[in-house]
Enzyme design. Sequence first.
Site, mmCIF file in Angstrom:
data_model
loop_
_atom_site.group_PDB
_atom_site.id
_atom_site.type_symbol
_atom_site.label_atom_id
_atom_site.label_comp_id
_atom_site.label_asym_id
_atom_site.label_seq_id
_atom_site.Cartn_x
_atom_site.Cartn_y
_atom_site.Cartn_z
ATOM 1 N N GLN A 145 1.961 -4.735 4.323
ATOM 2 C CA GLN A 145 3.267 -4.333 4.829
ATOM 3 C C GLN A 145 4.424 -5.048 4.120
ATOM 4 O O GLN A 145 4.235 -6.093 3.480
ATOM 5 C CB GLN A 145 3.348 -4.630 6.332
ATOM 6 C CG GLN A 145 2.496 -3.716 7.194
ATOM 7 C CD GLN A 145 2.758 -3.961 8.662
ATOM 8 O OE1 GLN A 145 1.920 -4.502 9.353
ATOM 9 N NE2 GLN A 145 3.926 -3.553 9.136
ATOM 10 N N HIS A 146 5.600 -4.463 4.253
ATOM 11 C CA HIS A 146 6.899 -5.090 3.966
ATOM 12 C C HIS A 146 7.267 -5.219 2.490
ATOM 13 O O HIS A 146 8.424 -5.442 2.176
ATOM 14 C CB HIS A 146 7.011 -6.486 4.580
ATOM 15 C CG HIS A 146 6.669 -6.585 6.013
ATOM 16 N ND1 HIS A 146 7.243 -5.782 6.969
ATOM 17 C CD2 HIS A 146 5.788 -7.402 6.667
ATOM 18 C CE1 HIS A 146 6.737 -6.107 8.159
ATOM 19 N NE2 HIS A 146 5.849 -7.062 7.994
ATOM 20 N N ASP B 82 -1.335 -2.030 6.774
ATOM 21 C CA ASP B 82 -2.690 -2.538 6.989
ATOM 22 C C ASP B 82 -2.986 -2.859 8.444
ATOM 23 O O ASP B 82 -4.085 -2.572 8.947
ATOM 24 C CB ASP B 82 -2.969 -3.749 6.096
ATOM 25 C CG ASP B 82 -1.911 -4.839 6.176
ATOM 26 O OD1 ASP B 82 -0.967 -4.746 6.991
ATOM 27 O OD2 ASP B 82 -2.024 -5.809 5.390
#
Length: 496
Positions: free
Chosen positions: A84-85, A245
């Site tokens: 992520q991110h 994820d």
Amino acid sequence: MPPQTVVIGVDSSTQSTKAAFVDSATGRLLAVGRAPHVVTGEAGARESDPEVWWQALRDAVAAGLKESGVAPADIAGIAVAGQQHGLVVLDAAGRPLRPALLWNDTRSAPQAAALTAALGGADAWTARTGSVPVAAMTASKWQWLRENEPETAAATAAIRLPHDFLTERLSGHAVTDPGDASGTCWYSTATGAYDPELLELLAIDVKLLPEVAASGAARIGALTAEAAQALGLPAGIAVAAGTGDNMSAAVGLGLGGAGLLDHPVLSLGTSGTVFAASRTRPASPALSGFAAADGTYLPLACTLNCTLAVDKVAALLGLDREDAAPGGEAVLLPYLDGERTPDLPTAAGLLTGLRHDTTPQQLLGAAYEGAVFTVLRALDELLRACGLDPADPEVAARPLRLIGGGAQGRQWVETVRRLSGRPVTVPAGGELVAVGAAALAAAAATGKDPVAIASGWGTGEDLQLEAVERDLAGWTRIGSVLDRASAPLLGEDRRG
């Protein structure tokens, strides 16, 4: 094997890509192809070339095809779950303009603090996005790029998350899902769309962003001829929107609207996370109030320092990772990369409570305890975000599902049991992120619910461990050190 019965779930994580080949009818894991990533950077920087992810996906699929013996013609769909991110910026041809800024890159901590203040504080952010900007969030990284590399920001023709980048390579379509989008801090979990005021604050034209699909299981297109040639797969198979994820792990566990709700999960990997699927929209500044991949919500707390930090301490001591004992009086807060929860991006590790009789094994045990304490501390807040009372005996009796690489380690499992005092279950099936992505792929190919598919596969079947007496003395000792540590030792908690 009948044709068109196999799906591929891709887990593109910080360190590697895994491609799980799953029989879509039974959930049987046929093979897992693997390929490593390269992470660079120091002094808070953590970067990867997105082209390495694409090559790793190709290599992992090739390895999985070889190991499984599956004929390419038997593949029905593919989905990607990604770390992520991360911030991926592309030129007009879809090529990365620079290495991606990863979730654990902490250089954007000042930008996160400034963004929080610009909107009026933590509560204003959680009301809109469910989360408060920290260095991990994509919005903070974009601000860092604008301030530190303005030429690159100005040249950006597309902004993507890691899984978006790979999904676009597969399908030719710029699409994300609500789950991964909710980790950007420019997507509103209140409205289910990009927030125009936040995009204006960040100087982002919505045209730079991918379309948001209805769910991570939505069929957003078909494998292009170019991608099919690169992967050795047939063109035209279903490509799902995919997700982050953590959202994919929840699907793999059978958590969601068609499965388990409000049951906590603790993931022990590069990061440590605690999360649950819930119908209650979370809005706590202490948590990341994500959306889930299936239309529910996924309140989550994430720590930067987990298995890698403890392994580093073991290496420094010259010990095997399992050669540990309870820490005794020693307390070790292993914040080797700064920390996200609590929000201490400039923190370093802290060791206190040494005695003449402290052993190396106790020091390693103290590292386990510090890492586990940090992620468990958020558990009560997580339960409250789901609308539950942590003190309710029925809630306290719900097993804590333990996943990730650390769940395979005896010391990790026993430390969680001792500090939580909760029953623990360890799912028997591995590769939950990749298997969750496979369920998304199967859903895209069939139109069925991905959580129902994963539940039918039995991916939540697990080893059950009874609760042990909680080590309240150890819990209090660690908490006291963290609460009393001064700013020069740990850095200022911006949420305090």
